[in-house]
Design a protein around this motif. Structure first.
Motif, PDB file in Angstrom:
ATOM      1  N   GLU A 203       1.226  -0.919   0.190  1.00  0.00           N
ATOM      2  CA  GLU A 203       0.039   0.121  -0.237  1.00  0.00           C
ATOM      3  C   GLU A 203       1.186   1.418  -0.003  1.00  0.00           C
ATOM      4  O   GLU A 203       1.802   1.359   0.101  1.00  0.00           O
ATOM      5  CB  GLU A 203      -0.542   0.218   1.403  1.00  0.00           C
ATOM      6  CG  GLU A 203      -2.024  -0.842   1.574  1.00  0.00           C
ATOM      7  CD  GLU A 203      -2.771  -1.362   2.486  1.00  0.00           C
ATOM      8  OE1 GLU A 203      -3.136   0.272   2.541  1.00  0.00           O
ATOM      9  OE2 GLU A 203      -3.098  -2.063   3.468  1.00  0.00           O
ATOM     10  N   ILE A 204       0.000   2.407  -0.049  1.00  0.00           N
ATOM     11  CA  ILE A 204       0.942   3.698  -0.271  1.00  0.00           C
ATOM     12  C   ILE A 204       1.924   3.843   1.278  1.00  0.00           C
ATOM     13  O   ILE A 204       0.943   3.386   2.246  1.00  0.00           O
ATOM     14  CB  ILE A 204      -0.078   4.778  -1.491  1.00  0.00           C
ATOM     15  CG1 ILE A 204      -1.015   5.419   0.067  1.00  0.00           C
ATOM     16  CG2 ILE A 204      -0.477   4.208  -2.457  1.00  0.00           C
ATOM     17  CD1 ILE A 204      -1.775   6.214  -0.027  1.00  0.00           C
ATOM     18  N   ARG A 499      -4.299  -3.873  -2.462  1.00  0.00           N
ATOM     19  CA  ARG A 499      -3.575  -3.206  -3.154  1.00  0.00           C
ATOM     20  C   ARG A 499      -3.775  -1.846  -3.262  1.00  0.00           C
ATOM     21  O   ARG A 499      -5.297  -1.288  -4.320  1.00  0.00           O
ATOM     22  CB  ARG A 499      -3.697  -3.992  -4.579  1.00  0.00           C
ATOM     23  CG  ARG A 499      -2.738  -3.569  -5.546  1.00  0.00           C
ATOM     24  CD  ARG A 499      -3.036  -4.348  -7.148  1.00  0.00           C
ATOM     25  NE  ARG A 499      -3.047  -5.532  -6.971  1.00  0.00           N
ATOM     26  CZ  ARG A 499      -2.586  -6.608  -6.732  1.00  0.00           C
ATOM     27  NH1 ARG A 499      -3.317  -6.790  -8.471  1.00  0.00           N
ATOM     28  NH2 ARG A 499      -3.077  -8.423  -6.520  1.00  0.00           N
ATOM     29  N   SER A 500      -3.128  -0.885  -3.720  1.00  0.00           N
ATOM     30  CA  SER A 500      -2.803   0.677  -4.130  1.00  0.00           C
ATOM     31  C   SER A 500      -3.542   0.886  -4.824  1.00  0.00           C
ATOM     32  O   SER A 500      -2.871   0.327  -6.079  1.00  0.00           O
ATOM     33  CB  SER A 500      -2.102   1.528  -3.087  1.00  0.00           C
ATOM     34  OG  SER A 500      -2.652   1.107  -1.905  1.00  0.00           O
ATOM     35  N   LEU A 502      -4.576   4.584  -6.648  1.00  0.00           N
ATOM     36  CA  LEU A 502      -4.815   5.790  -6.292  1.00  0.00           C
ATOM     37  C   LEU A 502      -5.029   6.528  -8.037  1.00  0.00           C
ATOM     38  O   LEU A 502      -4.416   7.231  -8.563  1.00  0.00           O
ATOM     39  CB  LEU A 502      -3.165   5.990  -6.762  1.00  0.00           C
ATOM     40  CG  LEU A 502      -2.997   5.819  -5.111  1.00  0.00           C
ATOM     41  CD1 LEU A 502      -1.292   6.226  -4.965  1.00  0.00           C
ATOM     42  CD2 LEU A 502      -3.459   6.957  -3.862  1.00  0.00           C
ATOM     43  N   ASP A 545     -11.215   1.465  -0.164  1.00  0.00           N
ATOM     44  CA  ASP A 545     -10.555   2.904   0.910  1.00  0.00           C
ATOM     45  C   ASP A 545     -10.398   4.165  -0.104  1.00  0.00           C
ATOM     46  O   ASP A 545     -10.425   4.820  -1.403  1.00  0.00           O
ATOM     47  CB  ASP A 545      -9.104   2.745   0.561  1.00  0.00           C
ATOM     48  CG  ASP A 545      -8.835   2.147   1.635  1.00  0.00           C
ATOM     49  OD1 ASP A 545      -9.523   1.157   2.667  1.00  0.00           O
ATOM     50  OD2 ASP A 545      -7.929   2.194   2.590  1.00  0.00           O
ATOM     51  N   GLU A 554      -8.168   8.131   4.888  1.00  0.00           N
ATOM     52  CA  GLU A 554      -9.344   7.326   4.374  1.00  0.00           C
ATOM     53  C   GLU A 554     -10.698   6.705   4.655  1.00  0.00           C
ATOM     54  O   GLU A 554     -10.311   6.833   5.999  1.00  0.00           O
ATOM     55  CB  GLU A 554      -8.582   6.457   2.650  1.00  0.00           C
ATOM     56  CG  GLU A 554      -7.955   6.776   2.058  1.00  0.00           C
ATOM     57  CD  GLU A 554      -6.645   6.393   2.628  1.00  0.00           C
ATOM     58  OE1 GLU A 554      -6.211   5.511   3.191  1.00  0.00           O
ATOM     59  OE2 GLU A 554      -6.115   7.740   2.488  1.00  0.00           O
ATOM     60  N   VAL A 596      -8.311   5.122  -3.439  1.00  0.00           N
ATOM     61  CA  VAL A 596      -7.146   4.564  -2.804  1.00  0.00           C
ATOM     62  C   VAL A 596      -6.645   3.291  -3.125  1.00  0.00           C
ATOM     63  O   VAL A 596      -5.046   3.080  -3.374  1.00  0.00           O
ATOM     64  CB  VAL A 596      -6.618   5.366  -1.307  1.00  0.00           C
ATOM     65  CG1 VAL A 596      -5.250   5.560  -1.078  1.00  0.00           C
ATOM     66  CG2 VAL A 596      -7.005   7.203  -1.506  1.00  0.00           C
ATOM     67  N   THR A 597      -7.006   2.058  -2.476  1.00  0.00           N
ATOM     68  CA  THR A 597      -6.877   1.225  -1.923  1.00  0.00           C
ATOM     69  C   THR A 597      -8.334   0.090  -2.279  1.00  0.00           C
ATOM     70  O   THR A 597      -8.960   0.467  -1.900  1.00  0.00           O
ATOM     71  CB  THR A 597      -6.154   0.935  -1.222  1.00  0.00           C
ATOM     72  OG1 THR A 597      -4.922   1.736  -1.046  1.00  0.00           O
ATOM     73  CG2 THR A 597      -5.966  -0.547  -0.826  1.00  0.00           C
TER      74      THR A 597
END
Length: 686
Positions: A203-204, A499-500, A502, A545, A554, A596-597
């Motif tokens: 993730e980020i 898994r991000s 974006l 997210d 988020e 995001v995710t």
């Protein structure tokens, strides 16, 4: 004549800092049993097998009759809290070696002239940068420098380090370089433990991801050493059933997988109580529960809202961020073993230090010299020294009184009883404050909730804490002292994958969402197949997210509908606006939303045996009367044996209710009713 059905047993084992709790379910008859034995901190596996052997003797079954063991452990948590983890090295993208030390720049005390001390997991000389670069979109701008990696590996080997955490920039978008590093170590240094961020937390937020990866790496040898001991003992003890470890998300996993992802065990023990509260929410038709678990070392708070426990995508342990899915929980150092002490300014303090099980409270007679919360309850008469732990562990009340006189009474000019009552008032205040914070952070009203109390020390304090918060109903479930172990009995195998991505949460993102969900389900299916779960017993849940563009946090929103349908994402955005308004009292439907995710919970559904109930009939009659101290006054109160209180019987406080492994204290102004299910319901009288 038909032969009797073979008896099979499912066992839940929760190893805490002070006691090891067991719940044993006869899957054939539905009969439920509990057992409690002291923990063995030097080697928790000893307490595990001691408790299992004692339970088999008490209940009357052989270990080869066990079908499944669900096990919650604090071994990972304790290793982090006590910083008893081996030395490790970090490999990251060149130029980012100091991310772990820089952190977030957050300060709790903004007016202090000095920054707070915090734990640094890996020192600077053990953090290495390798030339490589993956851009945010996953494209490779700089290939991995294998020659540089070889030099780093040579240095690591020369330092005698055999644990390596790998966290490269943007590896959540493209994991090729991290996997290349793993392949190098498998080929050149196969004895080294390697943890990749792309596997444990793809993730980020590089600091959170790096902290999680490092913790996972450092815990690998700790947890594997423990799981290896469990596996070795199963053969010696004729135990043929699988042992499944409870994870922070409430699901269970096998010993091998736990050794690969030990960071997912950091809330292993406490979340069992949340699972139990969620199950009992349906049984008792109580959609909103504040689950309060007070054991020997800590006080854990979690919520069941609308019949569901609350999950969060990240948390922290002792200030160290963990970017993993987990049950939302707040823990403070307020257990029965919390030590009472007087600080340099002459203030009476309680915790967070704990006497644990060794040496334990003074009254345990194991060498403890500092008074604790348990000692206070013994001094004030709430706990009977002769019936503690079912009479197997007599307590030393005079010793506890002497400790209070010396350590608290003398410095503060208080009598022994005043000192003991002061300790209980302080610990009640600590627990009530933690509950208020938990509720108010989510915009929830305590009057909409009932409390459900469990843990060995919970029954002595739950009503006082509930009253301080404004909650007017408290549930004391059957076998409340070992309820976390009970909750574990109903776990499923759960794999959380994230898994991000974006991307703007618009109709154009539907193909990206569909591809990501499909990939995650494929990954989850492979994991469940490896676990031996039949397709009919697999369940998948997707959450997103979402945030307003530019936000640093988020909200998790369930995905309802086909991911390839743009309307599905639009529905999720509408739900995000509504949840944002509920949580923060404002929202803006015109503001762009960002995805995001994407998260997937892949669940392997395990069988759920029924539970039999045997309701006791008759009125509640006290077994005896005992003198206890309340607000400085010695009062003669009735003492009841919980197992003789008949269904629908009621009693009023002040009263003490005793069972084998815990004691419940009912103050004045409260009444208690026994339900046919065996659960006690306490209500504040108007």
């Amino acid at each position: 004549m038909n032969a009797p059905l073979p008896q099979r047993y499912r066992v839940g084992i929760d190893i805490g800092g002070t006691f090891t709790d067991l719940q044993i379910l006869n899957e054939t008859t539905g009969a439920l049993f509990e057992h409690k034995t002291p923990s063995t901190p030097a080697d928790p596996s000893e307490g595990f097998f001691t408790g299992l052997t004692e339970a088999s003797d008490l209940v009357g079954f052989d270990l080869n009759q066990i079908s499944m063991i669900m096990h919650g452990t604090t071994i990972a948590t304790n290793a982090v809290l006590e910083m008893k983890m081996p030395k490790a090295a970090l490999i990251t993208t060149a130029g980012f070696e100091d991310v772990l030390e820089i952190g977030r720049h957050l300060r709790k005390d903004v007016y202090s002239l000095h920054a707070e001390d915090r734990k640094l997991l890996i020192e600077r000389d053990c953090r290495f940068g390798v030339a490589e670069r993956v851009d945010a979109d996953g494209s490779v701008s700089t290939p991995l420098d294998e020659a540089g990696l070889a030099e780093i590996a040579k240095t690591i080997k020369g330092m005698g380090i055999d644990i390596v955490a790998v966290c490269l920039l943007n590896s959540f978008a493209n994991a090729a370089h991290e996997q290349q590093i793993r392949a190098f170590f498998e080929r050149e240094m196969p004895e080294v433990f390697v943890s990749l961020s792309c596997e444990i937390s793809p993730e980020i937020r590089e600091y959170d991801r790096m902290s999680t990866t490092v913790l996972n790496a450092m815990l690998m040898p700790v947890v594997r050493n423990y799981t290896d001991r469990l596996e070795a003992r199963t053969g010696e003890d004729n135990l043929k059933s699988p042992i499944l470890l409870v994870q922070s998300n409430g699901g269970v996993t096998g010993l091998k997988k736990a050794g690969e992802e030990p960071a997912k065990l950091l809330l292993s023990g406490p979340c069992g109580g949340t699972l139990a509260a969620e199950k009992l929410s349906a049984v008792l038709d109580e959609p909103n529960f504040i689950a309060i678990d007070m054991g020997g070392t800590s006080f854990d708070i979690s919520l069941v809202h609308g019949g569901q426990s609350t999950m969060v995508p990240a948390g922290d342990i002792d200030g160290l961020p963990i970017r993993l899915s987990m049950v939302e929980m707040r823990t403070i150092g307020a257990g029965g073993g919390s030590i009472a002490w007087v600080d340099d300014t002459g203030r009476l303090r309680v915790g967070p230090q704990s006497a644990s099980s060794v040496p334990g409270p003074v009254c345990y007679q194991r060498g403890g010299t500092q008074p604790t919360v348990t000692d206070a309850n013994v001094v004030l008469g709430r706990v009977d020294p002769d019936t503690f732990l079912g009479g197997r562990m007599p307590l030393d009340r005079p010793g506890a009184q002497d400790a209070f006189a010396k350590e608290i009474g003398a410095p503060l000019g208080l009598t022994v009883n005043e000192a003991a009552e002061g300790v209980l008032k302080i610990v009640t205040s600590h627990m009530a404050s933690a509950i208020r914070l938990t509720l108010f952070e989510r915009g929830l009203d305590p009057t909409d909730f009932a409390a459900i109390s469990f843990g060995g020390a919970g029954g002595l304090h739950a009503i006082d804490v509930a009253e301080a918060v404004g909650v007017k109903k408290v549930v004391f479930p059957a076998n409340s002292s070992t309820l976390s172990a009970y909750g574990m009995l109903w776990s499923d195998i759960v794999h959380d994958i994230a898994r991000s991505v974006l991307v703007p949460a618009t109709a154009e993102a539907a193909p990206v969402l569909a591809q990501t969900v499909s990939s995650l389900i494929e990954q989850g299916t492979a994991l469940l197949e490896k676990d031996g779960i039949d397709p009919a017993d697999r369940a998948f849940e997707v959450t997103l997210d979402l945030r307003y563009r530019g936000q640093g946090y988020e909200l998790q929103i369930p995905l309802a509908g086909a991911p390839e349908d743009p309307a599905t994402l639009a529905t999720a955005c509408a739900a995000f606006h509504a949840e944002h308004d509920r949580r923060f009292s404002h929202s803006d439907a015109e503001e762009p939303v960002e995805l995001v995710t994407v998260r997937l919970s892949a669940r392997g559904l395990l069988s759920k045996p029924g539970i039999g109930t045997e309701a006791v009939t008759g009125e509640a009659a006290p077994r005896e009367h005992r003198k206890i101290v309340v607000d400085g006054v010695t009062t003669d109160v009735p003492v009841y044996d919980r197992h003789t209180i008949g269904a629908e019987a009621e009693l009023v406080g002040p009263a003490v209710i005793e069972e084998a492994y815990t004691t419940l204290y009912v103050p004045a102004r409260w009444a208690v009713e026994m339900k046919a299910s065996g659960h006690l319901i306490a209500r504040m009288e108007e």
